[in-house]
Structures are given as C-alpha cells and as structure tokens.
Design a protein around this motif. Structure first.
Motif, PDB file in Angstrom:
ATOM      1  N   LYS A 159      -9.448   7.002  -0.130  1.00  0.00           N
ATOM      2  CA  LYS A 159      -8.652   6.942   0.916  1.00  0.00           C
ATOM      3  C   LYS A 159      -6.902   7.447   0.515  1.00  0.00           C
ATOM      4  CE  LYS A 159     -10.189   2.577   2.736  1.00  0.00           C
ATOM      5  NZ  LYS A 159     -10.123   0.974   3.079  1.00  0.00           N
ATOM      6  N   ASN A 160      -7.146   8.034  -0.596  1.00  0.00           N
ATOM      7  CA  ASN A 160      -5.554   8.444  -1.381  1.00  0.00           C
ATOM      8  C   ASN A 160      -4.683   7.503  -1.065  1.00  0.00           C
ATOM      9  OD1 ASN A 160      -6.501  10.877  -2.305  1.00  0.00           O
ATOM     10  ND2 ASN A 160      -5.423  11.998  -0.786  1.00  0.00           N
ATOM     11  N   THR A 161      -5.048   6.229  -1.727  1.00  0.00           N
ATOM     12  CA  THR A 161      -3.952   4.822  -1.468  1.00  0.00           C
ATOM     13  C   THR A 161      -4.126   4.138  -2.614  1.00  0.00           C
ATOM     14  OG1 THR A 161      -4.543   4.884   0.991  1.00  0.00           O
ATOM     15  CG2 THR A 161      -3.679   2.959  -0.101  1.00  0.00           C
TER      16      THR A 161
ATOM     17  N   TYR B 280      -2.254   0.892  -4.513  1.00  0.00           N
ATOM     18  CA  TYR B 280      -1.937  -0.443  -4.163  1.00  0.00           C
ATOM     19  C   TYR B 280      -1.100  -1.299  -5.256  1.00  0.00           C
ATOM     20  CZ  TYR B 280      -5.616   0.288  -0.743  1.00  0.00           C
ATOM     21  OH  TYR B 280      -6.432   0.713   0.060  1.00  0.00           O
TER      22      TYR B 280
ATOM     23  N   SER C 163       0.688  -1.144   0.094  1.00  0.00           N
ATOM     24  CA  SER C 163       0.070   0.013  -0.072  1.00  0.00           C
ATOM     25  C   SER C 163       0.857   1.257  -0.006  1.00  0.00           C
ATOM     26  CB  SER C 163      -0.716  -0.048   1.148  1.00  0.00           C
ATOM     27  OG  SER C 163      -1.713  -1.024   1.188  1.00  0.00           O
ATOM     28  N   CYS C 164       0.450   2.146  -0.629  1.00  0.00           N
ATOM     29  CA  CYS C 164       0.941   3.437  -0.590  1.00  0.00           C
ATOM     30  C   CYS C 164       0.098   4.679  -0.282  1.00  0.00           C
ATOM     31  CB  CYS C 164       1.789   4.069  -1.869  1.00  0.00           C
ATOM     32  SG  CYS C 164       2.651   5.402  -2.089  1.00  0.00           S
ATOM     33  N   ALA C 165      -0.012   5.178   0.886  1.00  0.00           N
ATOM     34  CA  ALA C 165      -0.875   6.142   1.389  1.00  0.00           C
ATOM     35  C   ALA C 165      -0.222   7.389   1.081  1.00  0.00           C
ATOM     36  CB  ALA C 165      -1.051   6.151   2.835  1.00  0.00           C
TER      37      ALA C 165
ATOM     38  N   SER D 144      -0.393  11.738   1.089  1.00  0.00           N
ATOM     39  CA  SER D 144      -1.258  12.991   1.774  1.00  0.00           C
ATOM     40  C   SER D 144      -2.023  13.684   0.833  1.00  0.00           C
ATOM     41  CB  SER D 144      -0.286  13.771   2.555  1.00  0.00           C
ATOM     42  OG  SER D 144       0.859  14.328   1.903  1.00  0.00           O
TER      43      SER D 144
END
Length: 118
Positions: A72-74, A76, A20-22, A24
């Motif tokens: 989620k601004n994520t 994958y 995952s890469c969250a 901002s």
C-alpha cells in the motif's frame, strides 16, 4: 514523492492512536517527527521501506511502533500509552537514508494533529 499523513485526533491519556502516511512513491527511509506548540521539530522514529532496524526517540521507545505496508506504500505509527506531552503535530517525512536529523529529510507530509488530554 508526495506524502499524506492522517489519523490524528483527540485521545485521553493512556489511550492509543494509529497514524498513517500514504506515499506516492518511495525513497529509502521514512520517518515520523512531531512539533509541539512553541517547540522545535522533534524526531520520533524512522525505518527503511526494506525493513530491518528501526530507531526511536527515548521519549517514545516502548510506547510507539513504526511499521509499513509495502503493498500500500503506507507507513504507520502506532502510539500506545499516550501522554499529554505527546500532544503535537505529527509529520511523516522521506529521506535517502536513515537519520534522526530533520534536515536530512527532503519530503514532508502536511502533518496531523494529535491531542492527548489529561
């Protein structure tokens, strides 16, 4: 924009992991790169936050899938059928346009280690 990668670990060959890469915030595109011990940084895949085309390195095509959750601004990276040669530190990165060249990416996450045992 700051990026936080997670999900790495130790897995046996043939297994799966999801990274995952969250983020901002958002730039136009996100990508995944990897760097194996003693080697340079290698492009894995990229896609735009708006969706559309995805691009993969030949070495992972058909085994890895990039996806996103805009709410989620994520982003994958689903990795299936893992091989020992997939062992590397995986980085997510953000860019203003789709590209496979690492120099285009302006913002990088801290990396997450994936180790595939044989």
């Amino acid at each position: 924009v700051q990026l936080q990668a997670s999900g790495g670990g130790l897995v046996q060959a043939g297994g799966s992991l999801r990274l995952s890469c969250a983020a901002s915030g958002r730039t136009f595109a996100m990508g995944w790169f990897r760097q194996a011990p003693g080697k340079g940084r290698e492009f894995v895949t990229t896609m735009a936050w708006s969706g559309g085309d995805t691009y993969y390195a030949a070495s992972v095509k058909g085994r890895f899938t990039i996806s996103r959750d805009n709410a989620k601004n994520t982003m994958y990276l689903q990795m299936n059928s893992l091989k020992p040669e997939d062992t590397a530190v995986y980085y997510c990165a953000a860019a203003r346009y789709l590209a496979s060249r690492a120099g285009v990416y302006e913002i990088w996450g801290q990396g997450t280690l994936v180790t595939v045992s044989s």
